[in-house]
Every structure is written in structure tokens, then in C-alpha cells.
Write a protein that holds these residues in place. Structure first.
Motif, mmCIF file in Angstrom:
data_model
loop_
_atom_site.group_PDB
_atom_site.id
_atom_site.type_symbol
_atom_site.label_atom_id
_atom_site.label_comp_id
_atom_site.label_asym_id
_atom_site.label_seq_id
_atom_site.Cartn_x
_atom_site.Cartn_y
_atom_site.Cartn_z
ATOM 1 N N ILE A 85 0.869 -1.960 -0.053
ATOM 2 C CA ILE A 85 0.115 0.371 -0.394
ATOM 3 C C ILE A 85 1.160 1.133 -0.098
ATOM 4 N N PRO A 86 0.920 2.332 -0.835
ATOM 5 C CA PRO A 86 1.760 3.204 -0.859
ATOM 6 C C PRO A 86 0.724 4.446 0.570
ATOM 7 N N ALA A 87 2.343 4.476 1.086
ATOM 8 C CA ALA A 87 1.686 5.175 2.473
ATOM 9 C C ALA A 87 0.746 5.946 2.426
ATOM 10 N N ALA A 88 1.198 7.571 1.085
ATOM 11 C CA ALA A 88 0.361 8.774 0.995
ATOM 12 C C ALA A 88 -1.206 8.629 0.689
ATOM 13 N N SER A 89 -1.576 6.836 -0.037
ATOM 14 C CA SER A 89 -2.436 6.413 -0.514
ATOM 15 C C SER A 89 -3.927 6.111 1.050
ATOM 16 N N LEU A 90 -3.203 6.170 1.776
ATOM 17 C CA LEU A 90 -4.141 6.375 3.162
ATOM 18 C C LEU A 90 -5.187 7.265 3.314
ATOM 19 N N GLY A 91 -4.372 8.729 2.623
ATOM 20 C CA GLY A 91 -4.982 10.306 2.706
ATOM 21 C C GLY A 91 -6.071 9.550 1.853
ATOM 22 N N SER A 92 -6.768 8.821 1.497
ATOM 23 C CA SER A 92 -8.290 8.587 1.045
ATOM 24 C C SER A 92 -8.575 8.438 1.845
ATOM 25 N N PHE A 93 -8.456 8.294 2.691
ATOM 26 C CA PHE A 93 -10.182 7.118 4.083
ATOM 27 C C PHE A 93 -10.734 8.723 4.252
ATOM 28 N N VAL A 94 -9.794 10.312 4.125
ATOM 29 C CA VAL A 94 -9.838 11.240 4.519
ATOM 30 C C VAL A 94 -10.750 11.304 3.500
ATOM 31 N N THR A 95 -10.531 11.299 2.560
ATOM 32 C CA THR A 95 -11.602 11.752 1.690
ATOM 33 C C THR A 95 -12.884 10.710 1.544
ATOM 34 N N LEU A 96 -13.063 9.207 1.862
ATOM 35 C CA LEU A 96 -14.242 8.209 1.689
ATOM 36 C C LEU A 96 -14.523 8.725 3.334
ATOM 37 N N SER A 97 -13.838 9.554 3.419
ATOM 38 C CA SER A 97 -15.302 9.582 5.187
ATOM 39 C C SER A 97 -16.075 11.175 5.088
ATOM 40 N N MET A 98 -15.158 11.632 4.623
ATOM 41 C CA MET A 98 -15.829 13.420 4.431
ATOM 42 C C MET A 98 -16.921 12.693 3.162
ATOM 43 N N THR A 112 16.361 0.057 14.588
ATOM 44 C CA THR A 112 17.083 1.079 14.423
ATOM 45 C C THR A 112 17.502 2.233 13.135
ATOM 46 N N GLY A 113 17.731 1.130 12.047
ATOM 47 C CA GLY A 113 17.850 1.571 10.700
ATOM 48 C C GLY A 113 16.282 1.971 10.205
ATOM 49 N N PRO A 114 16.868 3.556 9.769
ATOM 50 C CA PRO A 114 16.334 4.317 9.266
ATOM 51 C C PRO A 114 15.066 3.390 8.070
ATOM 52 N N LYS A 115 15.701 2.104 7.101
ATOM 53 C CA LYS A 115 14.628 2.173 6.416
ATOM 54 C C LYS A 115 14.544 0.297 6.524
ATOM 55 N N GLN A 116 13.644 -0.055 7.939
ATOM 56 C CA GLN A 116 14.136 -0.936 9.098
ATOM 57 C C GLN A 116 12.543 -1.080 9.077
ATOM 58 N N ILE A 117 11.494 -2.295 9.100
ATOM 59 C CA ILE A 117 9.723 -1.913 8.743
ATOM 60 C C ILE A 117 9.607 -2.471 10.550
ATOM 61 N N VAL A 118 8.271 -2.012 11.340
ATOM 62 C CA VAL A 118 8.138 -1.817 12.467
ATOM 63 C C VAL A 118 6.786 -2.490 12.259
ATOM 64 N N PRO A 119 7.190 -4.148 12.840
ATOM 65 C CA PRO A 119 6.398 -4.770 13.124
ATOM 66 C C PRO A 119 4.730 -4.409 13.485
ATOM 67 N N MET A 120 3.789 -3.424 13.048
ATOM 68 C CA MET A 120 2.759 -2.598 12.732
ATOM 69 C C MET A 120 1.369 -2.039 11.881
ATOM 70 N N ASN A 121 1.366 -2.761 11.811
ATOM 71 C CA ASN A 121 0.197 -2.239 10.398
ATOM 72 C C ASN A 121 0.085 -1.238 9.953
ATOM 73 N N ILE A 122 0.236 -0.570 8.837
ATOM 74 C CA ILE A 122 -0.327 0.727 8.321
ATOM 75 C C ILE A 122 -1.411 1.433 9.016
ATOM 76 N N PHE A 123 -2.574 0.335 9.184
ATOM 77 C CA PHE A 123 -3.954 0.856 8.765
ATOM 78 C C PHE A 123 -4.289 1.134 10.772
ATOM 79 N N TRP A 124 -3.081 1.272 11.616
ATOM 80 C CA TRP A 124 -3.471 1.845 12.758
ATOM 81 C C TRP A 124 -3.653 2.986 12.786
ATOM 82 N N LEU A 125 -2.641 3.586 11.881
ATOM 83 C CA LEU A 125 -3.380 4.734 11.730
ATOM 84 C C LEU A 125 -4.615 5.598 10.370
ATOM 85 N N LEU A 126 -5.272 4.453 10.390
ATOM 86 C CA LEU A 126 -6.808 4.594 9.747
ATOM 87 C C LEU A 126 -7.244 5.241 10.529
ATOM 88 N N PRO A 127 -7.684 5.514 12.302
ATOM 89 C CA PRO A 127 -8.554 6.278 12.783
ATOM 90 C C PRO A 127 -8.123 7.471 12.400
#
Length: 583
Positions: free
Chosen positions: A362-375, A437-452
Motif C-alpha cells: 500500500i503506498p503510504a500516501a494512499s491512506l489519505g484516501s480514507f480522509v476523502t472517503l469519510s468526507m 534502529t535503521g531508517p529503512k527497517q519496517i516496524v512490525p505494526m500494520n499501517i492501518f493503525w493510522l486509519l482512525p
């Protein structure tokens, strides 16, 4: 042509002839306008929602610089409408200002598409090592961006007000239709934004930036053709004052010259034209309000200025602008919160698990679509269910007052940033647990935590973004409605600049010496949670400031012509509601 079939607000067609009520305006005219708004928003959000990623991955800017540059450009897009509105209200009118500016906008889009498409205009990479962008490459890219900002300056304040002009305030039926105009106008805007955040962002990252920018460019050109097909049924407001902003200077200057004079006991003793003057001139008389009383001295008869005194209507126009300025000031922090959607929220999302299935990211910027969908979901519910329900309760045609609408939106926004803070605290906890610690390491936490936080900001915008646009249009002096709506756009612009300023100051302050910056290039080794906590504190304080400012605000009261023999007072009561907002 029968005079009785002409619009009663004095609007004309493109050739200056009185507009025929049955053949022009209303929603059939607006249908030609909403297409442009949808494609323009698609173009803007197609750039804004992923610009921070383009700057960091293609032009190789660092995080703080890219956030600052995105905010500076976004701020310019929302600030330049002040110039466009001034030109429209003083010289060219809304239609012709929009026409010239839309051509500049399209030219900027074509240049930007060229900048991201031609290899000669992008930095080159060899064996994974990328060169810095040359001065020419940077210059061409940013000239393209700011050409779009200049074009938006003339289109943004004039297209929405031109749409609102298609409804006759003197016609009860059309005035009722106009109550829903800004809700559905913004709905079309949200549709464009949705396609940008869902479709264009994916195309940019997976199929090419040139195609991702080329699609909205073509759409913008098509929408302009459709816009001009509607020329025969558009209504145009006639400018009744050559320089509508002149009173903003004359009133305080005259009041200062008369500062030693005593105000009369009754406001009725202040200078004002007879009602017939306003009926004959087609202007609207604004009635006295007991705020900013120091300006009343500009309307004292037999003053010291050596010129005829200002009228109460002129004084009240200046009071309206001061009152709107007070409300505008408390919208800056909410605009700063909104700026996170296209900047830090996106960078935060790039550090999280974005997998959907085994192969799709999922492109990180695409989560902004949920702002629009909720609108998009909330706008019809607000217009079709919430407004009628509250209308039965309050008797207000809008259901609730404009300031109450803003207050609800600001409360929801405070809740959203509180959730953003809590989610970031959890992300930081996951980083510590898994020793990331690395800048490109992925945190094991789903991006949909940002959804609310995205969804709540979208719902908040249904209340405060649409409410602000309607508030500043509705409360502006009659001849300054384009300039009035720039209170809305400039608030967003200043909010972006404020966010850029805060990010820069916080980064430099917290990153001194051996300390870790709250907003470093490596968000896995920073303290973004502290920054969100800081935003939560100032948002809460700003909410208190808004409640105070709204309790002081007095709504505009006008006299409108109904027919040749009678006039009608349009007013709002000045009681204080339980929320502390004026009804």
C-alpha cells in the motif's frame, strides 16, 4: 423580455444583459462548474499527497527539507488567492480572473509533467548511487510548482463564489437551494481528492510520475472545455463598488480623526442613507452591531475629517472583516493539524508494515484516501439527515449555526490528534521491543493503525472546512465575497507555513548537540510522539480560544429588497447557546 422573469439580485449574463431567472443559474449552471472543481482538486492532491515522497526519493532531499518545501508550496497555493480575489473584486470580476488564472494553472501542470517525465530534468543514478539534482533541474521543477500556485490563486477564490452567485438570495426558493450548495460543492472536491489519493498515488509510484501527473493535466483541460460550454446559462454579479477594500482603510482613519468626539446616545443618530437609497442602488444595508464600538466614530455626523462621514453600513462592513479576522486567527492551529496528512503522516506510514497480501504494498500516501472517503460518506449524511433533524430542533435553516459547526469540527480534530499521539507512542514501543534502529527497517505494526486519525480528520473537515468556506462567504461584505473566501484559503496557507516553521524550530531545538531530534531523517530513531503531544496541547488551548472568539462574534444583519413596496430584514438572533457559541 419580461422584467418579472429577471433575477432579483441584479445579476447579468456575460454580455451585461439582465439574467433570466428561469433560464440561468441554479444547479443546472453549477453542473458545469463542479467538473472543474473535481479535476482541479484531483490535480492538487495528486501533487500534494505524494510530493514529500517525490522530493525525498527523486530529488533526494532530506526529511525536514522536504516537509518544509511541501508546506511552503501548499501554503503558497492557499495564500495566493488573496491576490486573485482582490483582482476579481476590484478589476476583472470573478469570471475573467478565473479564465486567466486557469490558463496559468494548466501551463504549470504541463511544465510539471514535463519535469517529472524527461530524464534530462531529473537527477541520474549509477549503480544505486544518485547524483544531487542540478540547479537547472531544481529551478524548473519549482518554477512549475509555483506556476500552479499562482494559477490556483485566481481560480480557488473565484470558482466557488461564482458557483454561489448562481443562486438568487432574493428568491426564497433559490436561497433554500443555496443552503446545500457548499456541502455538495465540497463533495465534488472530495471526489477529485479521492481519485488522487487512491489512483494517482499508486500510478506515480508504480507506473511512473509522468503518467501520474499527465492524467490530471488532461482532465483539467477537458474540464475547462466543459466549463465554457456553460457560458449561456451563467449569472454574473455586477460590481457595485469600484474599490470595495477602500472602506477598510477609510473607516478606521475617519474613526481615528473623530476619536475625541462623543458618540450619540442612540445608534440611530449615526450617519446612514435612507432605505430607498439601497433599494435604488441594488446594494444591501447592513445594520448596526454593538461590537468594535471605537469604529462607530467614523459615522458620527459633523465629524473632523473634513469629508462626509462614513455610513453605518460602511462601518459595519469593516466590523465584519475584523470579526472574521478574529475567527480566522483561531483556525490557524487546525490548519496546521491538517498539514500533517500530506507530510508527517505519510513519512510515518512509510516505516510501518504496508503489505496487503503476499505481493501488494500500500503506498503510504494512499491512506489519505480514507480522509476523502469519510468526507464523501459524511457529507450526504450531514446534508440529508443531520441538518433536517437539527432544523426541527433549532428552527435554524442550516440546522446549527456556522460557528457551532466549526466548533464541532475542531473538537473532532483534537480527538484525532490525540489518537495520532497514542498510535505513535505504540509505534515507538514496538521499535524498542524489536530493537529497530535503521531508517529503512519496517516496524512490525500494520499501517492501518493510522486509519482512525485519517477518518476522524475527514469527518472533522465536513464540519470545519465546509463550515469555514460558507462562514467567510456568508459573513463577508457584499462587494468583498471573493476576498472574504480568501480568509478560508489563507488560513490553510498560513497553517502550512506555521507547520513548516514549527517543524524547523522543533528539529533545530531538539536536535542540538548529542540530542536526538524529534523529527529526524530516521523516524525510527526520533521522537515523533513528542511532537504529536505538542500539537495536542496547542490544539486544546486553541479550542478554548475559539470558544471565546465565537462568544464575542456578532453575525451580519442585512436589509434585503423583496419587492418594490416592502423590504425584509434578514437577521440572526444574538442569544448565547449552551456551547457558548452565538446562535
Amino acid at each position: 423580455m419580461e422584467i418579472k422573469d429577471c433575477t432579483r439580485d441584479g445579476t447579468v449574463d456575460l454580455h451585461g444583459r439582465p439574467a433570466i431567472a428561469s433560464k440561468t443559474g441554479k444547479w443546472k449552471a453549477c453542473a458545469f462548474l463542479v467538473g472543474y472543481e473535481a479535476f482541479e482538486r484531483m490535480a492538487f492532491y495528486g501533487i500534494a499527497s505524494n510530493l514529500v515522497n517525490y522530493l525525498t526519493t527523486q530529488l533526494h532531499e532530506d526529511t525536514v527539507s522536504s516537509v518544509r518545501n511541501v508546506n511552503s508550496w501548499s501554503g503558497s497555493v492557499w495564500i495566493t488567492p488573496i491576490l486573485g480575489a482582490y483582482v476579481a473584486d476590484t478589476y476583472l470580476g470573478r469570471f475573467w480572473t478565473f479564465t486567466v488564472s486557469s490558463l496559468i494553472y494548466v501551463m504549470g501542470m504541463i511544465m510539471l509533467t514535463t519535469a517529472v517525465s524527461l530524464k534530462s530534468l531529473k537527477p541520474t543514478c549509477t549503480n544505486g548511487v544518485c547524483n544531487k539534482a542540478s540547479t537547472l533541474q531544481i529551478a524548473f521543477f519549482y518554477v512549475s510548482l509555483y506556476a500552479i500556485a499562482l494559477g490556483a490563486g485566481g481560480t480557488k477564490p473565484n470558482i466557488s463564489t461564482f458557483g454561489a452567485d448562481q443562486f438568487d438570495d432574493f428568491n426564497p426558493h433559490e436561497k433554500e437551494l443555496k443552503v446545500s450548495f457548499f456541502n455538495w460543492w465540497m463533495f465534488s472536491s472530495f471526489l477529485g481528492a479521492l481519485f488522487a489519493t487512491l489512483g494517482l498515488v499508486y500510478i506515480q509510484e508504480n507506473l511512473g510520475w509522468g503518467l501520474g501527473y499527465g492524467i490530471p493535466t488532461i482532465g483539467l483541460l477537458v474540464s475547462l472545455v466543459v466549463f465554457y460550454l456553460g457560458n449561456p446559462i451563467y449569472r454574473h454579479k455586477v460590481r457595485k463598488t469600484k474599490s470595495p477594500t477602500r472602506d477598510l482603510i477609510r473607516v478606521p482613519v475617519t474613526a481615528f480623526k473623530n476619536r475625541k468626539l462623543q458618540l450619540p446616545e442612540s445608534p440611530s443618530q449615526l450617519h446612514e442613507h435612507e432605505p430607498q437609497h439601497y433599494i435604488n442602488s441594488g446594494k444591501r444595508q447592513v445594520h448596526y452591531s454593538p461590537i468594535f464600538r471605537f469604529l462607530d466614530k467614523a459615522a458620527v455626523k459633523d465629524g473632523n475629517s473634513g469629508k462626509p462621514p462614513c455610513t453605518v453600513t460602511q462601518v459595519e462592513g469593516t466590523k465584519l472583516v475584523l470579526g472574521m479576522l478574529l475567527i480566522w486567527l483561531v483556525t490557524l492551529v487546525p490548519s496546521t493539524i491538517w498539514a500533517q496528512i500530506n507530510t508527517l503522516f505519510v513519512k510515518q506510514g512509510t516505516t510501518m508494515d504496508r503489505s496487503l497480501g503476499s505481493s501488494f504494498q500500500i503506498p503510504a500516501a494512499s491512506l489519505g484516501s480514507f480522509v476523502t472517503l469519510s468526507m464523501l460518506i459524511a457529507v450526504p449524511m450531514y446534508d440529508r439527515y443531520f441538518v433536517p433533524f437539527m432544523r426541527r430542533k433549532t428552527g435554524n435553516p442550516r440546522g446549527i449555526t456556522l460557528l457551532q459547526r466549526l466548533g464541532i469540527g475542531f473538537v473532532i480534530q483534537v480527538i484525532a490528534i490525540a489518537i495520532a499521539y497514542a498510535v505513535e507512542v505504540r509505534r515507538m514501543h514496538a521499535i524498542r521491543v524489536h530493537q529497530i534502529t535503521g531508517p529503512k527497517q519496517i516496524v512490525p505494526m500494520n499501517i492501518f493503525w493510522l486509519l482512525p486519525q485519517y477518518v476522524l480528520l475527514g469527518i472533522a473537515d465536513v464540519f470545519n472546512a465546509i463550515g469555514l468556506l460558507e462562514f467567510f462567504y456568508d459573513q463577508s461584505p457584499e462587494d468583498m465575497q471573493s476576498l472574504g473566501t480568501t480568509f478560508f484559503t489563507s488560513g490553510i496557507g498560513v497553517g502550512n507555513f506555521l507547520n513548516s516553521f514549527l517543524v524547523t524550530v522543533v528539529d533545530k531545538t531538539t536536535g542540538r548537540g548529542e540530542n536526538k531530534s524529534w523529527i529526524g531523517d530516521n523516524l525510527n530513531d526520533s521522537h515523533l510522539d513528542y511532537y504529536y503531544g505538542f500539537l495536542l496541547v496547542i490544539s486544546t488551548l486553541n479550542l478554548g480560544a475559539f470558544l471565546w472568539a465565537s462568544s464575542k462574534y456578532v453575525y451580519k444583519r442585512e436589509t434585503k429588497e423583496v419587492d418594490e413596496s416592502c423590504i425584509e430584514m434578514e437577521s440572526k438572533t444574538l442569544e448565547i447557546s449552551p456551547l457558548g457559541l452565538q446562535v
